[in-house]
Motif scaffolding. Structure first.
Motif, mmCIF file in Angstrom:
data_model
loop_
_atom_site.group_PDB
_atom_site.id
_atom_site.type_symbol
_atom_site.label_atom_id
_atom_site.label_comp_id
_atom_site.label_asym_id
_atom_site.label_seq_id
_atom_site.Cartn_x
_atom_site.Cartn_y
_atom_site.Cartn_z
ATOM 1 N N VAL A 98 -2.658 -1.326 -6.197
ATOM 2 C CA VAL A 98 -2.741 0.088 -5.804
ATOM 3 C C VAL A 98 -2.298 0.996 -6.945
ATOM 4 O O VAL A 98 -2.928 2.031 -7.201
ATOM 5 N N LEU B 108 0.833 -1.212 0.000
ATOM 6 C CA LEU B 108 0.000 0.000 0.000
ATOM 7 C C LEU B 108 0.864 1.257 0.000
ATOM 8 O O LEU B 108 0.625 2.190 -0.782
ATOM 9 N N LEU C 61 -8.337 2.486 -0.413
ATOM 10 C CA LEU C 61 -7.585 1.547 -1.249
ATOM 11 C C LEU C 61 -7.635 0.111 -0.717
ATOM 12 O O LEU C 61 -7.840 -0.827 -1.490
#
Length: 294
Positions: free
Chosen positions: A180, A117, A207
Motif C-alpha cells: 500500500v 491497509l 487498493l
C-alpha cells in the motif's frame, strides 16, 4: 486484399496478462507437481471416510492382535501400537491439518490485511501504532509463544488455532503495508481522491484488488507452514489429543518405537512432508505466475 488478409491471419497472437500468467504456470513443472499434491491432500481429507481402508482406526479402536504390523498390502503404512491402520489415520489426520489451515488463515489473513491497509493508507500516528505493535509481535519467538498459550489453555484444535492465529497475522500486515505504501502515489489513487471517493472505497475497491495476487501467494505458502507448525505443537504434546488422528501426535507416539517399528513415525512424517512440499511448490509457482514479491 488477399495479401492483406493473409498478413493479418499470420500475425502473432497477442496474449492477455491472464493468459500469460497461466502460460507461465503450466510451463512450470514444480508448480504443476505442487498443485497435484495439494489436490490429492484435499481429496484425501474430504473423502477420508470413503478412501480409508479402516475408518474405525480414526477413533479409539484397539486391535492388539494386529499391533505393530509392518507395511503390507493389508496395511499400506503398517499398524500402530494398538493395532490401528496408520494409512487410515493419516487420511483423517489431513482433515485435522487442513482444518487448522482454514481456521488460522481464515482469521489471520483478513485481520492482518485490514491492519496493513489502514496503516499504509492513513499513515501518521495510525501507522506508528499499528506497525510498532506488529514489530513487537514479530519479535516474539513464534513457537515459544504458541507453546505458552497452549500450555495455559487445554490442548485441542480450537486452542491450537488460537495460539497460531495470534502470531500469524503479523506477516500479512507487513506485506500489505509495504504494498500500500508503494501504491499511494499512483495515479489511480490520486484520481479516486479527486473524485471524492470515501476512504472505504479507496481501501477496499482501489487498493485491495492490487494486493490480491500477493495475498494469494502468501496464503498458499503459509498453508504448508501452518501444517508444520501445528504438527510441531502436537509433537510436543500441546496440540490435538488422542485418539483424534493428528500427524504430529502420530510422529511423537511412533518415535517411541524407533528404529525397529520405524513406520509408525516415518509414515506420518512423510505425510507432513508431502503436504508441506505441495503447498510450497504451489506457492512458488503462483509467485512466478503473478510476478509478485512476498
Amino acid at each position: 486484399m488477399r495479401g492483406t488478409s493473409e498478413t493479418i491471419s499470420n500475425a502473432p497472437r497477442v496474449l492477455t496478462s491472464r493468459q500469460m500468467a497461466m502460460y507461465r504456470f503450466t510451463r512450470n513443472p514444480a508448480a504443476l507437481f505442487g498443485a497435484i499434491i495439494v489436490i490429492c491432500v484435499i481429496i484425501a481429507a474430504i473423502f477420508a471416510p470413503l478412501l480409508a481402508p479402516s475408518p474405525e482406526s480414526a477413533g479409539s479402536m484397539v486391535d492388539f492382535r494386529n499391533r505393530h504390523q509392518p507395511p503390507s498390502w493389508d496395511h499400506l503404512m503398517g499398524t500402530d501400537n494398538v493395532g490401528r491402520d496408520v494409512f487410515s489415520r493419516v487420511l483423517f489426520g489431513y482433515r485435522v491439518s487442513l482444518g487448522l489451515v482454514v481456521g488460522v488463515l481464515g482469521v489471520a489473513v483478513p485481520f492482518g490485511v485490514v491492519l496493513g491497509l489502514v496503516a499504509g493508507y492513513f499513515g501518521g500516528w495510525t501507522e506508528t501504532i499499528i506497525m510498532r505493535f506488529t514489530d513487537v509481535m514479530l519479535a516474539l519467538p513464534p513457537l515459544a509463544m504458541a507453546l505458552a498459550i497452549t500450555a495455559v489453555l487445554s490442548p485441542n484444535l480450537v486452542n491450537a488455532m488460537i495460539a497460531i492465529t495470534l502470531l500469524w497475522w503479523t506477516w500479512h500486515t507487513r506485506l500489505i503495508y509495504r504494498i500500500v505504501k508503494g501504491q499511494m502515489n499512483e495515479d489511480y489513487v490520486e484520481a479516486a481522491k479527486l473524485a471524492g471517493a470515501s476512504h472505504m472505497h479507496i481501501l477496499f475497491r482501489e487498493l485491495l484488488p492490487n494486493c490480491i495476487s500477493a495475498i494469494a501467494v502468501k496464503v498458499s505458502l503459509d498453508a504448508g507452514f501452518v501444517i508444520l507448525f501445528g504438527a510441531s505443537l502436537s509433537f510436543l504434546g500441546l496440540g490435538i489429543r488422542p485418539p483424534t488422528p493428528d500427524l504430529g501426535t502420530m510422529v511423537a507416539t511412533g518415535s517411541e518405537y524407533m528404529p525397529e517399528m520405524w513406520w509408525q513415525a516415518v509414515m506420518p512424517g512423510l505425510a507432513i512432508l508431502f503436504a508441506t512440499l505441495g503447498f510450497n511448490l504451489l506457492g512458488d509457482g503462483l509467485r512466478d505466475m503473478m510476478d509478485v514479491e512476498v
